[in-house]
Motif scaffolding. Sequence first.
Motif, mmCIF file in Angstrom:
data_model
loop_
_atom_site.group_PDB
_atom_site.id
_atom_site.type_symbol
_atom_site.label_atom_id
_atom_site.label_comp_id
_atom_site.label_asym_id
_atom_site.label_seq_id
_atom_site.Cartn_x
_atom_site.Cartn_y
_atom_site.Cartn_z
ATOM 1 N N LEU A 1 0.872 -1.057 0.018
ATOM 2 C CA LEU A 1 0.046 0.205 0.006
ATOM 3 C C LEU A 1 0.915 1.061 0.087
ATOM 4 O O LEU A 1 0.597 2.258 -0.701
ATOM 5 C CB LEU A 1 -0.828 -0.089 1.232
ATOM 6 C CG LEU A 1 -2.132 -1.011 1.204
ATOM 7 C CD1 LEU A 1 -2.752 -1.138 2.529
ATOM 8 C CD2 LEU A 1 -3.135 -0.497 0.037
ATOM 9 N N ALA A 2 1.794 1.169 0.745
ATOM 10 C CA ALA A 2 2.867 2.458 0.853
ATOM 11 C C ALA A 2 3.483 2.778 -0.797
ATOM 12 O O ALA A 2 3.588 3.796 -0.828
ATOM 13 C CB ALA A 2 3.958 2.216 1.944
ATOM 14 N N LEU B 1 7.591 -2.322 15.858
ATOM 15 C CA LEU B 1 6.667 -1.508 15.248
ATOM 16 C C LEU B 1 7.414 -0.215 15.070
ATOM 17 O O LEU B 1 7.011 0.309 13.821
ATOM 18 C CB LEU B 1 5.337 -1.213 16.236
ATOM 19 C CG LEU B 1 4.541 -0.096 15.738
ATOM 20 C CD1 LEU B 1 3.863 -0.820 14.250
ATOM 21 C CD2 LEU B 1 3.384 -0.085 16.773
ATOM 22 N N ARG B 2 8.043 0.325 15.812
ATOM 23 C CA ARG B 2 9.243 1.574 15.472
ATOM 24 C C ARG B 2 9.925 1.394 14.295
ATOM 25 O O ARG B 2 10.066 2.273 13.399
ATOM 26 C CB ARG B 2 9.685 1.997 16.695
ATOM 27 C CG ARG B 2 8.944 2.858 17.776
ATOM 28 C CD ARG B 2 9.772 3.706 18.595
ATOM 29 N NE ARG B 2 10.922 2.725 19.312
ATOM 30 C CZ ARG B 2 10.642 2.058 20.539
ATOM 31 N NH1 ARG B 2 9.558 2.194 21.220
ATOM 32 N NH2 ARG B 2 11.685 1.374 21.096
ATOM 33 N N GLU B 3 10.651 0.227 14.205
ATOM 34 C CA GLU B 3 11.620 -0.215 13.145
ATOM 35 C C GLU B 3 10.802 -0.169 11.909
ATOM 36 O O GLU B 3 11.228 0.149 10.938
ATOM 37 C CB GLU B 3 12.057 -1.408 13.548
ATOM 38 C CG GLU B 3 13.217 -1.177 14.543
ATOM 39 C CD GLU B 3 13.760 -2.669 15.097
ATOM 40 O OE1 GLU B 3 13.391 -3.512 14.557
ATOM 41 O OE2 GLU B 3 14.876 -2.756 15.933
ATOM 42 N N THR B 4 9.565 -0.764 11.917
ATOM 43 C CA THR B 4 8.743 -0.974 10.602
ATOM 44 C C THR B 4 8.336 0.504 9.932
ATOM 45 O O THR B 4 8.422 0.941 8.916
ATOM 46 C CB THR B 4 7.453 -1.795 10.831
ATOM 47 O OG1 THR B 4 8.237 -3.149 11.424
ATOM 48 C CG2 THR B 4 6.757 -2.295 9.730
ATOM 49 N N VAL B 5 7.848 1.292 11.313
ATOM 50 C CA VAL B 5 7.334 2.462 10.754
ATOM 51 C C VAL B 5 8.371 3.457 10.186
ATOM 52 O O VAL B 5 8.240 3.865 9.056
ATOM 53 C CB VAL B 5 7.016 3.091 11.963
ATOM 54 C CG1 VAL B 5 6.611 4.589 11.727
ATOM 55 C CG2 VAL B 5 5.339 2.659 12.366
ATOM 56 N N ASP B 6 9.641 3.448 10.689
ATOM 57 C CA ASP B 6 10.825 4.180 9.972
ATOM 58 C C ASP B 6 11.144 3.675 8.762
ATOM 59 O O ASP B 6 11.238 4.376 7.819
ATOM 60 C CB ASP B 6 11.835 4.102 10.980
ATOM 61 C CG ASP B 6 11.467 4.722 12.376
ATOM 62 O OD1 ASP B 6 10.545 5.689 12.467
ATOM 63 O OD2 ASP B 6 12.308 4.718 13.101
ATOM 64 N N ALA B 7 11.170 2.311 8.588
ATOM 65 C CA ALA B 7 11.701 1.914 7.425
ATOM 66 C C ALA B 7 10.479 1.935 6.124
ATOM 67 O O ALA B 7 11.115 2.421 5.198
ATOM 68 C CB ALA B 7 11.624 0.103 7.696
ATOM 69 N N ILE B 8 9.416 1.881 6.386
ATOM 70 C CA ILE B 8 8.278 2.153 5.339
ATOM 71 C C ILE B 8 8.267 3.541 5.062
ATOM 72 O O ILE B 8 8.343 3.842 3.701
ATOM 73 C CB ILE B 8 7.018 1.680 5.714
ATOM 74 C CG1 ILE B 8 7.136 0.057 6.063
ATOM 75 C CG2 ILE B 8 5.966 1.994 4.810
ATOM 76 C CD1 ILE B 8 5.629 -0.849 6.314
ATOM 77 N N ALA B 9 8.229 4.532 6.051
ATOM 78 C CA ALA B 9 8.526 5.758 5.668
ATOM 79 C C ALA B 9 9.532 6.317 4.809
ATOM 80 O O ALA B 9 9.359 7.055 3.947
ATOM 81 C CB ALA B 9 8.301 6.599 6.996
#
Length: 259
Positions: free
Chosen positions: A27-28, A44-52
């Motif tokens: 989706l991103a 979760l923080r790692e995933t958020v940062d990686a996708i952004a």
Amino acid sequence: MDLGLRGRRAIVCASSRGLGRACAEALAREGVHLVLNARESTSLRETVDAIATAHGVEVAGVAGDIAREETQQALVAACPTPDILVNNNGGPPPGRFADWDRDAWVDALDANMLAPLAMIRAVLEGMCERRFGRIVNITSAMVKTPLSPMGLSTGARTGLTSVSKALSRDVAHANVTINNLLPERFDTARQRGMAELRSKLGGVSLEQAYDEMAASIAAGRLGRPEELGDACAFLCSAQAGFISGQNLQLDGGSYAGLL
């Protein structure tokens, strides 16, 4: 194909790894802004940062068990007008019917039926008012081909499937769709856990356990998470507005039935 999703907003549950993360990544890539969820805050923080960083979209995270009401409320507060909802959660472990007491059944229903239905209930009216909504539930191939060791999972997920089908007919007029993805044998941490259990109980090596899994799939291999993620993105697309109430099997061609 441009899926017509750029600038849309999505809630993706249980999305720090595995199939949920694959959906978030897909989706991103299409320009969708995300609110992700996981029980464990560090991953979760790692995933958020990686996708952004990879896709240049807005990504936020809400840590917590999606089966808990406060987590559900926090997700909706973080994304009050979602265009897309992807329901996902880990399933209960395999076991024996004789060992499952009432608490085991209630826990399975909370995690794999009642939690996704609560999320649907929270977002459905707004989607109808805005005349766009895409809801995708990640369930399991066991919904169509139940096996007794997976009874807790298939019981809860079949209930979700039934309610979702009924709701899909009520909201199709508003360009809101509800569909289900039915994965079988994807190369995720859950499948590794299954392989480790098979290795322990069956007295075989982990490699042999994986070979047995692959041999059970008509395609002769495990599924790749990104394959499910791309299927999810298409079901969320502008082009998929005429597809609703469906169960899409992602099983390497293994299902033997017609319907």
